[in-house]
Design an enzyme around this catalytic site. Structure first.
Site, PDB file in Angstrom:
ATOM      1  N   GLU A  72       0.803  -1.232   0.000  1.00  0.00           N
ATOM      2  CA  GLU A  72       0.000   0.000   0.000  1.00  0.00           C
ATOM      3  C   GLU A  72       0.833   1.278   0.000  1.00  0.00           C
ATOM      4  OE1 GLU A  72      -3.953  -1.415   2.363  1.00  0.00           O
ATOM      5  OE2 GLU A  72      -2.206  -1.004   3.597  1.00  0.00           O
TER       6      GLU A  72
HETATM    7  C1  NGO Z   1      -3.983  -4.695   4.811  1.00  0.00           C
HETATM    8  C2  NGO Z   1      -3.027  -3.571   5.114  1.00  0.00           C
HETATM    9  C3  NGO Z   1      -2.777  -3.418   6.607  1.00  0.00           C
HETATM   10  C4  NGO Z   1      -4.077  -3.445   7.388  1.00  0.00           C
HETATM   11  C5  NGO Z   1      -4.818  -4.729   7.068  1.00  0.00           C
HETATM   12  C6  NGO Z   1      -6.143  -4.796   7.799  1.00  0.00           C
HETATM   13  C7  NGO Z   1      -1.898  -5.335   4.298  1.00  0.00           C
HETATM   14  C8  NGO Z   1      -0.803  -6.213   3.820  1.00  0.00           C
HETATM   15  N1  NGO Z   1      -1.821  -4.034   4.442  1.00  0.00           N
HETATM   16  O1  NGO Z   1      -3.083  -5.817   4.705  1.00  0.00           O
HETATM   17  O2  NGO Z   1      -2.108  -2.213   6.839  1.00  0.00           O
HETATM   18  O3  NGO Z   1      -3.819  -3.404   8.759  1.00  0.00           O
HETATM   19  O4  NGO Z   1      -5.053  -4.870   5.694  1.00  0.00           O
HETATM   20  O5  NGO Z   1      -6.883  -5.941   7.524  1.00  0.00           O
END
Ligand code: NGO
Length: 517
Positions: free
Chosen positions: A328
């Site tokens: 992300e």
């Molecule tokens: C995503 C995000 C995390 C969140 C999570 C919550 C990934 C790999 N990045 O997973 O920052 O905490 O969802 O479910």
């Protein structure tokens, strides 16, 4: 290798006060063993004179014997001395060598007859796994910290068992909410019972930096000072972290540390103004948004910082892998992301470690030793499939199956639902070896169950979200695909519920399971 089913009643001790639910069969184990051959004519009963004998000259086998005795003594009240194995045919023996060759590096063979329980393995890790099976073959009350009356019988027969995948992981996010050393140790105890062999710790995110790094004291003193919701946060000193690593190691679990980058870095950016492109430190963050922070890709100090961080993590890590996050990075331009990874990958190698990260980082074409962790919600990902083609082994954590922070149903008080609702059957019913298109079983390194902590504040919350789903993911990681069977799993899971009640493990009483009353 089919698992033979045997009527639990075959071992029901007659004329005792044992509830029916405590009657055990040799198949009543999670993860399902690779091969089970019950022998209804045999059964071993623990008693006052039972001795635990361990491989002569092996300190590791002796330590495993002491751990086993530590579980069995309080509830039985028996002395269960741990001694070097001179007479391997009496009592419980934990032996290195002489096991069925199929057990490989992490498996074990367990034979139960009238006068002995013999666990043989090639390695101490295999012996430890065998002792976890033995625990589950005893009545649930064996887990009690207080003396109990029970028929301490182990069903007879033979198990030959070994894992399907090398990596059977659990991830804990200690950044969004901080968890104490004792809470993490408790989670290690919980997961070790299911033959999980990796604990991935998500040590830094926007909301908090949780590990001391020499030369960068504000990361913890300031960056670790809060958490989601504005609570006091916290961090692990080097000594505490090494204690956690050693504790995990005693349960044959390797800790994989993660520092997420270049996004998810607000805690670091808030602690050191010079890490920001504009030289201005943002405030600490206690919300739950994602994708808004980025290290400054064009500043040299960024790479000095990362070198110090990775160097320290490498020195604290006996395992091969360091996790660099990489997910992300919405606040980092795609070209900058690649530039960044091209700098970071050699830093990890320089410190003698291999790299693992959330699957987005495969775009940077890392070396074949790198392990992308797939967390998508789809069964198609071209970049991940291309990485598998190039030789990378993929770690499977599809969010709509394996994320333990997703709610079970719309009434679950904790958790999120962005990847969907995940009941225990959803967590169980998928095949890591054929889940993502063009990622065949041979390209799968294993399975990991991530537990993100935006909504979780203490170990009770952790356990409520992990149980009963963590054992489902652990079974996918360990047991051969041929044993995969929801009806069998749900029956065995009910028996685990009895153990959690005795252990005081909080769990979600899923309506999908016929829990024993
Ligand atoms: C995503 C995000 C995390 C969140 C999570 C919550 C990934 C790999 N990045 O997973 O920052 O905490 O969802 O479910």
């Amino acid at each position: 290798m089919a698992v033979t089913t045997v009527a639990a009643a075959a071992f029901s001790p007659s004329a005792t006060a044992e509830p029916a639910s405590a009657a055990k069969s040799l198949t009543d184990v999670i993860p399902a063993p690779a091969s089970v051959s019950p022998d209804a004519r045999q059964a071993f009963r623990l008693n006052w004179t039972t001795v635990i004998s361990t491989e002569r000259g092996s300190a590791e086998a002796a330590a495993i014997g002491r751990q086993l005795a530590g579980v069995l003594r309080p509830s039985t009240g028996y002395p269960l001395p741990v001694v070097p194995a001179w007479y391997p045919n009496h009592g419980i023996s934990l032996l290195l060598g002489g096991a069925d060759p199929r057990v490989g590096q992490e498996g074990y063979e367990l034979r139960v007859s009238r006068d002995s329980v013999v666990i043989r393995a090639k390695t101490a890790a295999g012996l430890f796994a065998g002792t976890q099976t033995l625990r589950q073959l005893l009545p649930a009350k064996i887990e009690s910290k207080n003396r109990q009356r029970a028929n301490w019988t182990v069903p007879g027969g033979r198990i030959v068992d070994f894992p399907r995948f090398a990596h059977r992981g659990a991830m804990l996010d200690v950044s969004r909410h901080f968890f104490s050393v004792n809470e993490v140790k408790r989670y290690i105890d919980d997961i070790a019972q299911y033959k999980v062999n990796r604990l991935h710790l998500h040590l830094a995110d926007d909301q908090g930096w949780r590990i001391e790094i020499p030369g960068w004291p504000r990361l913890t003193s300031y960056g670790g000072s809060t958490e989601v919701g504005g609570g006091p946060g916290g961090y692990y000193t080097k000594k505490q972290y090494l204690d956690l690593v050693a504790y995990a190691k005693s349960k044959y679990i390797t800790v994989i540390p993660e520092i997420d980058m270049p996004g998810h870095t607000n805690a670091a950016l808030a602690s050191y103004a010079e890490l920001n492109c504009n030289g201005i430190a943002p405030p600490l963050y206690t919300g739950t948004d994602v994708g808004f922070s980025s290290l400054c890709i064009d500043k040299e100090i960024t790479y000095k910082f990362i070198d110090d961080v990775i160097g320290e993590l490498a020195s604290l890590t006996p395992g091969e892998y360091i996790h660099i996050g990489g997910d992300e990075a919405h606040a980092t331009k795609p070209a900058d992301y690649l530039k960044f990874m091209q700098r970071v990958l050699p830093i990890v190698a320089k410190h003698g470690k291999k790299v693992t990260g959330w699957h987005e980082f495969v775009k940077s074409v890392p070396p074949a030793s790198a392990v992308p962790q797939y967390w998508g919600t789809d069964d198609v990902d071209e970049d991940v499939a291309a990485a598998a083609q190039r030789g990378n082994k993929i770690l499977m954590s599809p969010a709509h199956k394996s994320y333990l922070d997703m709610k079970y149903d719309e009434n679950t008080p904790l958790g999120q639902d962005w990847a969907g609702l995940i009941e225990v059957d959803t967590a169980y019913n998928w095949d890591p070896g054929s889940f993502v298109k063009d990622v065949p079983e041979a390209s799968v390194r294993g399975v990991e169950a991530p537990l993100w902590s935006e909504t979780l504040e203490d170990i009770k919350d952790i356990e409520f979200m992990a149980f009963p789903r963590l054992p489902a993911i652990a079974e996918l990681g360990w047991s051969p695909a041929s044993t995969h069977d929801w009806e069998s799993f749900r029956g065995r899971l009910a028996g685990q519920g009895d153990r959690w009640k005795v252990q005081g493990v909080t769990f979600y009483p899923s309506p999908k399971i016929a829990w024993h009353s």
